[in-house]
Design a protein around this motif. Structure first.
Motif, PDB file in Angstrom:
ATOM      1  N   THR A 284     -13.240  59.491 -76.741  1.00 36.70           N
ATOM      2  CA  THR A 284     -12.146  60.281 -77.296  1.00 36.70           C
ATOM      3  C   THR A 284     -12.107  61.700 -76.719  1.00 36.70           C
ATOM      4  O   THR A 284     -13.050  62.158 -76.063  1.00 36.70           O
ATOM      5  N   GLY A 285     -11.038  62.393 -77.034  1.00 35.73           N
ATOM      6  CA  GLY A 285     -10.952  63.803 -76.674  1.00 35.73           C
ATOM      7  C   GLY A 285     -12.043  64.617 -77.340  1.00 35.73           C
ATOM      8  O   GLY A 285     -12.512  65.618 -76.782  1.00 35.73           O
ATOM      9  N   GLN A 286     -12.476  64.191 -78.532  1.00 37.60           N
ATOM     10  CA  GLN A 286     -13.584  64.878 -79.208  1.00 37.60           C
ATOM     11  C   GLN A 286     -14.861  64.815 -78.381  1.00 37.60           C
ATOM     12  O   GLN A 286     -15.625  65.785 -78.323  1.00 37.60           O
ATOM     13  N   ARG A 287     -15.095  63.677 -77.738  1.00 38.33           N
ATOM     14  CA  ARG A 287     -16.301  63.548 -76.925  1.00 38.33           C
ATOM     15  C   ARG A 287     -16.232  64.477 -75.720  1.00 38.33           C
ATOM     16  O   ARG A 287     -17.207  65.149 -75.390  1.00 38.33           O
ATOM     17  N   PHE A 288     -15.086  64.523 -75.057  1.00 38.36           N
ATOM     18  CA  PHE A 288     -14.950  65.428 -73.913  1.00 38.36           C
ATOM     19  C   PHE A 288     -15.103  66.884 -74.361  1.00 38.36           C
ATOM     20  O   PHE A 288     -15.655  67.711 -73.630  1.00 38.36           O
ATOM     21  N   ALA A 289     -14.616  67.210 -75.558  1.00 35.99           N
ATOM     22  CA  ALA A 289     -14.781  68.570 -76.070  1.00 35.99           C
ATOM     23  C   ALA A 289     -16.257  68.894 -76.276  1.00 35.99           C
ATOM     24  O   ALA A 289     -16.700  70.027 -76.030  1.00 35.99           O
ATOM     25  N   ALA A 290     -17.041  67.904 -76.692  1.00 37.80           N
ATOM     26  CA  ALA A 290     -18.481  68.120 -76.867  1.00 37.80           C
ATOM     27  C   ALA A 290     -19.166  68.369 -75.525  1.00 37.80           C
ATOM     28  O   ALA A 290     -20.078  69.205 -75.424  1.00 37.80           O
ATOM     29  N   TYR A 291     -18.741  67.661 -74.485  1.00 40.82           N
ATOM     30  CA  TYR A 291     -19.284  67.914 -73.149  1.00 40.82           C
ATOM     31  C   TYR A 291     -18.957  69.332 -72.692  1.00 40.82           C
ATOM     32  O   TYR A 291     -19.813  70.036 -72.143  1.00 40.82           O
ATOM     33  N   ARG A 292     -17.712  69.742 -72.921  1.00 35.74           N
ATOM     34  CA  ARG A 292     -17.331  71.080 -72.490  1.00 35.74           C
ATOM     35  C   ARG A 292     -18.098  72.146 -73.276  1.00 35.74           C
ATOM     36  O   ARG A 292     -18.490  73.183 -72.701  1.00 35.74           O
ATOM     37  N   ALA A 293     -18.330  71.899 -74.562  1.00 36.00           N
ATOM     38  CA  ALA A 293     -19.097  72.854 -75.351  1.00 36.00           C
ATOM     39  C   ALA A 293     -20.522  72.992 -74.816  1.00 36.00           C
ATOM     40  O   ALA A 293     -21.103  74.086 -74.839  1.00 36.00           O
ATOM     41  N   LEU A 294     -21.086  71.889 -74.316  1.00 37.92           N
ATOM     42  CA  LEU A 294     -22.440  71.922 -73.769  1.00 37.92           C
ATOM     43  C   LEU A 294     -22.487  72.541 -72.385  1.00 37.92           C
ATOM     44  O   LEU A 294     -23.372  73.355 -72.086  1.00 37.92           O
ATOM     45  N   LEU A 295     -21.536  72.181 -71.533  1.00 39.16           N
ATOM     46  CA  LEU A 295     -21.622  72.503 -70.104  1.00 39.16           C
ATOM     47  C   LEU A 295     -20.675  73.602 -69.644  1.00 39.16           C
ATOM     48  O   LEU A 295     -20.820  74.102 -68.523  1.00 39.16           O
ATOM     49  N   GLY A 296     -19.703  73.974 -70.463  1.00 37.56           N
ATOM     50  CA  GLY A 296     -18.750  74.993 -70.065  1.00 37.56           C
ATOM     51  C   GLY A 296     -17.913  74.565 -68.871  1.00 37.56           C
ATOM     52  O   GLY A 296     -17.524  73.407 -68.743  1.00 37.56           O
ATOM     53  N   ASP A 297     -17.657  75.502 -67.975  1.00 36.28           N
ATOM     54  CA  ASP A 297     -16.798  75.223 -66.825  1.00 36.28           C
ATOM     55  C   ASP A 297     -17.414  74.252 -65.828  1.00 36.28           C
ATOM     56  O   ASP A 297     -16.730  73.774 -64.923  1.00 36.28           O
ATOM     57  N   ALA A 298     -18.708  73.953 -65.981  1.00 37.42           N
ATOM     58  CA  ALA A 298     -19.341  72.968 -65.097  1.00 37.42           C
ATOM     59  C   ALA A 298     -18.852  71.555 -65.396  1.00 37.42           C
ATOM     60  O   ALA A 298     -19.043  70.654 -64.571  1.00 37.42           O
ATOM     61  N   PHE A 299     -18.226  71.365 -66.553  1.00 35.99           N
ATOM     62  CA  PHE A 299     -17.699  70.048 -66.928  1.00 35.99           C
ATOM     63  C   PHE A 299     -16.243  69.944 -66.493  1.00 35.99           C
ATOM     64  O   PHE A 299     -15.384  70.675 -66.970  1.00 35.99           O
ATOM     65  N   ASP A 300     -15.985  69.023 -65.575  1.00 38.94           N
ATOM     66  CA  ASP A 300     -14.629  68.784 -65.072  1.00 38.94           C
ATOM     67  C   ASP A 300     -14.142  67.454 -65.647  1.00 38.94           C
ATOM     68  O   ASP A 300     -14.306  66.392 -65.045  1.00 38.94           O
ATOM     69  N   GLY A 301     -13.583  67.507 -66.851  1.00 36.27           N
ATOM     70  CA  GLY A 301     -13.121  66.305 -67.527  1.00 36.27           C
ATOM     71  C   GLY A 301     -11.648  66.043 -67.257  1.00 36.27           C
ATOM     72  O   GLY A 301     -10.800  66.868 -67.596  1.00 36.27           O
ATOM     73  N   ARG A 302     -11.359  64.911 -66.671  1.00 35.12           N
ATOM     74  CA  ARG A 302      -9.990  64.575 -66.274  1.00 35.12           C
ATOM     75  C   ARG A 302      -9.481  63.404 -67.122  1.00 35.12           C
ATOM     76  O   ARG A 302     -10.200  62.429 -67.323  1.00 35.12           O
TER      77      ARG A 302
END
Length: 268
Positions: free
Chosen positions: A192-210
């Protein structure tokens, strides 16, 4: 018709006394491609061949299911059930990091020793999606790709990783400038989008979620995906559409370009 794995070498790889079958093909720097549920399907092998043909040595470890098969929906569900109770995997929230990732990091080390280059690419999908992130604890891993990660199954905003490992991964991302490439469909019920948000919270701009439109997914995937998964999910395998200009083909090409950039010396 089931795919034949005749163009891959079958190896028995020993990591700290644990032996697993790994299918290997190609030449060049190494990429470890982990299968999605319910196993190394012909679609997973098709993607492995694209990685091979892009100039890499691809390693496909057998982690669950029947190699080289499209199982029925019922048989695929049984593979999932067995994996969920296996000591190697942590399928549910609160379980922390799956123990099998330690073996996979050892495989990455061996692949790097065999193939050389600046490091190893790793691609996780579905049940193994987040394993690509956890494998970044291994210094040889320099190009992690997280495709539609589905774990933990019972927490759409969770990440399948212990707090300690999450901190260590974040520190390595910052220290070494790693980028993490990730994909999902916008209406995927398992990623889900919630999961991608959790990745971004952990990794910041290093996470490129498409995020791809679910309306672009293949509408006639194999039985397990049609009957058990029940939504667009597998961007470069079961729900892939091999047409010019299609979003899933674009995603495939972006993944191959990311690996080339990180592994073949074009990345600064």
């Amino acid at each position: 018709m089931n795919d034949a794995i005749r163009d891959f070498a079958r190896r028995e790889v020993d990591v700290d006394g644990v032996v697993k079958t790994v299918y290997v093909a190609g030449s060049g720097t190494a990429v470890v491609l982990m299968p999605e549920m319910p196993g190394i399907s012909p679609d997973v092998l098709r993607f492995a061949r694209w990685v091979r043909d892009a100039g890499f040595t691809v390693y496909v470890p057998s982690l669950f299911g029947v190699d080289d098969a499209y199982p029925t929906a019922e048989d695929g569900a049984e593979v999932v059930r067995r994996a969920c109770v296996s000591a190697e995997f942590r399928a549910f929230a609160g379980g922390g990091t799956s123990p099998v990732t330690a073996w996979l990091r050892g495989l990455a080390r061996q692949a790097h020793a065999d193939c050389g280059g600046p490091g190893v690419g790793v691609i996780g999908m579905c049940f193994t999606g987040n394993f690509a992130l956890t494998m970044a604890l291994e210094p040889a891993v320099v190009a992690p790709v997280v495709n539609h990660p589905s774990l933990p199954l019972d927490d759409p905003a969770g990440l399948e990783i212990s707090d300690e490992d999450a901190r260590a991964v974040r520190e390595r991302v910052v220290r070494d400038g790693l980028k993490v490439l990730a994909y999902r469909f916008d209406d995927d019920r398992w990623c889900t989008g919630q999961r991608f948000a959790a990745y971004r919270a952990l990794l910041g701009d290093a996470f490129d979620g498409r995020v791809l439109p679910g309306s672009s997914a293949n509408t006639n995937p194999p039985p397990f995906f049609r009957e058990m998964v029940g939504s667009p999910h597998s961007v470069v395998t079961a729900h892939f559409v091999d047409e010019d200009g299609h979003p899933t083909r674009k995603a495939r090409d972006e993944i191959l370009a990311f690996l080339t950039d990180r592994l073949n010396g074009t990345h600064d």
